[in-house]
Scaffold this motif. Structure first.
Motif, PDB file in Angstrom:
ATOM      1  N   THR A 140       0.836  -1.205   0.000  1.00 37.68           N
ATOM      2  CA  THR A 140       0.000   0.000   0.000  1.00 37.68           C
ATOM      3  C   THR A 140       0.866   1.248   0.000  1.00 37.68           C
ATOM      4  O   THR A 140       2.055   1.203   0.351  1.00 37.68           O
ATOM      5  CB  THR A 140      -0.934   0.030   1.222  1.00 37.68           C
ATOM      6  N   GLU A 141       0.268   2.346  -0.384  1.00 41.48           N
ATOM      7  CA  GLU A 141       0.918   3.651  -0.347  1.00 41.48           C
ATOM      8  C   GLU A 141       0.021   4.617   0.416  1.00 41.48           C
ATOM      9  O   GLU A 141      -1.197   4.639   0.186  1.00 41.48           O
ATOM     10  CB  GLU A 141       1.149   4.172  -1.761  1.00 41.48           C
ATOM     11  N   THR A 142       0.615   5.383   1.299  1.00 39.93           N
ATOM     12  CA  THR A 142      -0.157   6.277   2.165  1.00 39.93           C
ATOM     13  C   THR A 142       0.231   7.726   1.933  1.00 39.93           C
ATOM     14  O   THR A 142       1.414   8.057   1.895  1.00 39.93           O
ATOM     15  CB  THR A 142       0.069   5.920   3.652  1.00 39.93           C
ATOM     16  N   ARG A 144      -0.852  11.468   3.608  1.00 38.76           N
ATOM     17  CA  ARG A 144      -1.594  12.027   4.732  1.00 38.76           C
ATOM     18  C   ARG A 144      -1.488  13.534   4.787  1.00 38.76           C
ATOM     19  O   ARG A 144      -0.531  14.131   4.301  1.00 38.76           O
ATOM     20  CB  ARG A 144      -1.084  11.435   6.048  1.00 38.76           C
ATOM     21  N   PHE A 194       3.337   5.595   9.302  1.00 37.28           N
ATOM     22  CA  PHE A 194       3.264   6.678   8.332  1.00 37.28           C
ATOM     23  C   PHE A 194       4.628   7.308   8.059  1.00 37.28           C
ATOM     24  O   PHE A 194       4.718   8.382   7.494  1.00 37.28           O
ATOM     25  CB  PHE A 194       2.275   7.743   8.800  1.00 37.28           C
ATOM     26  N   ALA A 247      -5.104  -0.957   9.533  1.00 37.25           N
ATOM     27  CA  ALA A 247      -5.905  -0.783   8.320  1.00 37.25           C
ATOM     28  C   ALA A 247      -7.388  -0.831   8.651  1.00 37.25           C
ATOM     29  O   ALA A 247      -8.191  -0.049   8.122  1.00 37.25           O
ATOM     30  CB  ALA A 247      -5.549  -1.858   7.296  1.00 37.25           C
ATOM     31  N   VAL A 250      -8.284   2.450  10.521  1.00 36.37           N
ATOM     32  CA  VAL A 250      -8.349   3.584   9.594  1.00 36.37           C
ATOM     33  C   VAL A 250      -9.631   3.535   8.773  1.00 36.37           C
ATOM     34  O   VAL A 250     -10.337   4.538   8.609  1.00 36.37           O
ATOM     35  CB  VAL A 250      -7.111   3.599   8.677  1.00 36.37           C
ATOM     36  N   LEU A 265      -6.452  11.307   5.106  1.00 37.82           N
ATOM     37  CA  LEU A 265      -5.516  10.195   4.949  1.00 37.82           C
ATOM     38  C   LEU A 265      -6.000   9.333   3.790  1.00 37.82           C
ATOM     39  O   LEU A 265      -7.172   8.951   3.735  1.00 37.82           O
ATOM     40  CB  LEU A 265      -5.456   9.363   6.234  1.00 37.82           C
ATOM     41  N   ARG A 266      -5.098   9.050   2.853  1.00 38.41           N
ATOM     42  CA  ARG A 266      -5.437   8.193   1.722  1.00 38.41           C
ATOM     43  C   ARG A 266      -4.491   7.007   1.691  1.00 38.41           C
ATOM     44  O   ARG A 266      -3.264   7.176   1.626  1.00 38.41           O
ATOM     45  CB  ARG A 266      -5.357   8.965   0.407  1.00 38.41           C
ATOM     46  N   VAL A 267      -5.055   5.814   1.743  1.00 34.46           N
ATOM     47  CA  VAL A 267      -4.282   4.579   1.637  1.00 34.46           C
ATOM     48  C   VAL A 267      -4.685   3.913   0.327  1.00 34.46           C
ATOM     49  O   VAL A 267      -5.858   3.618   0.106  1.00 34.46           O
ATOM     50  CB  VAL A 267      -4.546   3.638   2.828  1.00 34.46           C
TER      51      VAL A 267
END
Length: 316
Positions: A140-142, A144, A194, A247, A250, A265-267
């Motif tokens: 995954t890529e986060t 924020r 993060f 996860a 969130v 916040l975008r995952v």
């Protein structure tokens, strides 16, 4: 509280559930369908004042709702899980799953049975969008917002509780509470996920006191979830495996809370490019797990009381 003073959605979620007693009250409500004050008090060995305080907070946070009932001619109050609380069930299953993999002396943990395939099973974290599993943190890529952790530093409501060794197979292990049963512990671990690594960065981002931060970082390295590595700390394999729990938190937080600007916040799941929505899958048959299609079984001779029916289904 003004819009700017409100914590992020993640912050509100962590303030609501990052407490030992809160987690245990919710867990017993799920597993044992507990609803009544005396049952929680006797089951968990809580003082009445602490239990009353936590129930009041859970009602205010819309995780429990009071409902009257009649007993021996008197009207009393029981507490039922709200829809907001019911949707926490994947997080509770992920905590159980992490304990099975990483906590020493984990004999006697309940076994999860998938009613659809009939097998006692392990849990895989998958992507609800593309249905791929398993999904780990590096998949995954986060991205924020700069103020994600703003206002998470509100005064702590409860004194941190030091736990003795836990012998009840239904309760979480002391190591788990060292990581998840305390607001600062959970927030520091989330920050590590993060990308925060240096002591000074933890301090400036979180507003945590140096003594508290030093204590938690020392504790996390002892437990093996963080390792010291220049320029600071990195999550170990054991620490990275907490990703499933976070996860789920969130995802739950973003569905039930809203925060002020710059706290988003975008995952993203790298494989499909979609926002990552966690989905628990059966390790035996591969199907997605539903709350009403799984139940826990405690090994023979380990039930705390013969009267209990252990189920993952939540009371209505």
């Amino acid at each position: 509280m003004t819009e700017a003073e409100r914590p992020s959605a993640i912050g509100q979620a962590l303030l609501a559930i990052s407490d030992k007693w809160t987690l245990l009250i919710l867990q017993r409500a799920f597993l044992l369908r507990m609803r009544r004050f005396a049952d929680w008090r006797d089951e968990l060995g809580m003082s009445e004042s602490v239990l009353a305080s936590r129930l009041k907070e859970l009602v205010a946070g819309e995780l429990l709702r009071p409902a009257p009932y009649r007993e021996q001619g008197r009207t009393r109050t029981e507490y039922r899980l709200t829809e907001r609380a019911i949707e926490l069930w994947p997080m509770l299953v992920e905590i159980w799953s992490w304990e099975r993999r990483w906590v020493p002396l984990r004999q006697g943990l309940p076994e999860l049975t998938h009613d659809v395939c009939g097998n006692r099973t392990e849990v895989e974290l998958g992507c609800a969008g593309c249905r791929r599993a398993p999904v780990a943190a590096h998949d995954t890529e986060t991205v924020r917002g700069a103020a994600l952790f703003a206002q998470v530093t509100v005064p702590r409501h409860h004194r941190r509780i030091m736990r003795e060794a836990e012998t009840d197979p239904l309760s979480y292990f002391p190591e788990t509470f060292d990581l998840l049963g305390d607001r600062w512990s959970t927030v520091i671990l989330v920050a590590a996920f993060f990308g925060t690594r240096r002591f000074a960065d933890f301090r400036s981002e979180l507003g945590v006191a140096p003594s508290v931060l030093a204590n938690r970082l020392r504790q996390f390295t002892t437990l093996g979830v963080l390792a010291v590595e220049e320029p600071g700390y990195r999550l170990t394999a054991k620490g990275l495996d907490l990703f499933g729990i976070f996860a789920c938190v969130v995802d739950w937080a973003q569905r039930w809370y809203t925060g002020p600007p710059a706290t988003d916040l975008r995952v993203t799941h790298r494989a499909c490019g979609q926002p990552f929505r966690p989905c628990l899958r059966c390790g035996s048959c591969g199907q997605a797990l539903s709350r009403t299609e799984v139940h826990f079984v405690v090994p023979e001779g380990r039930l705390p009381s013969p009267r209990r029916r252990i189920t993952a289904s939540a009371p209505s």
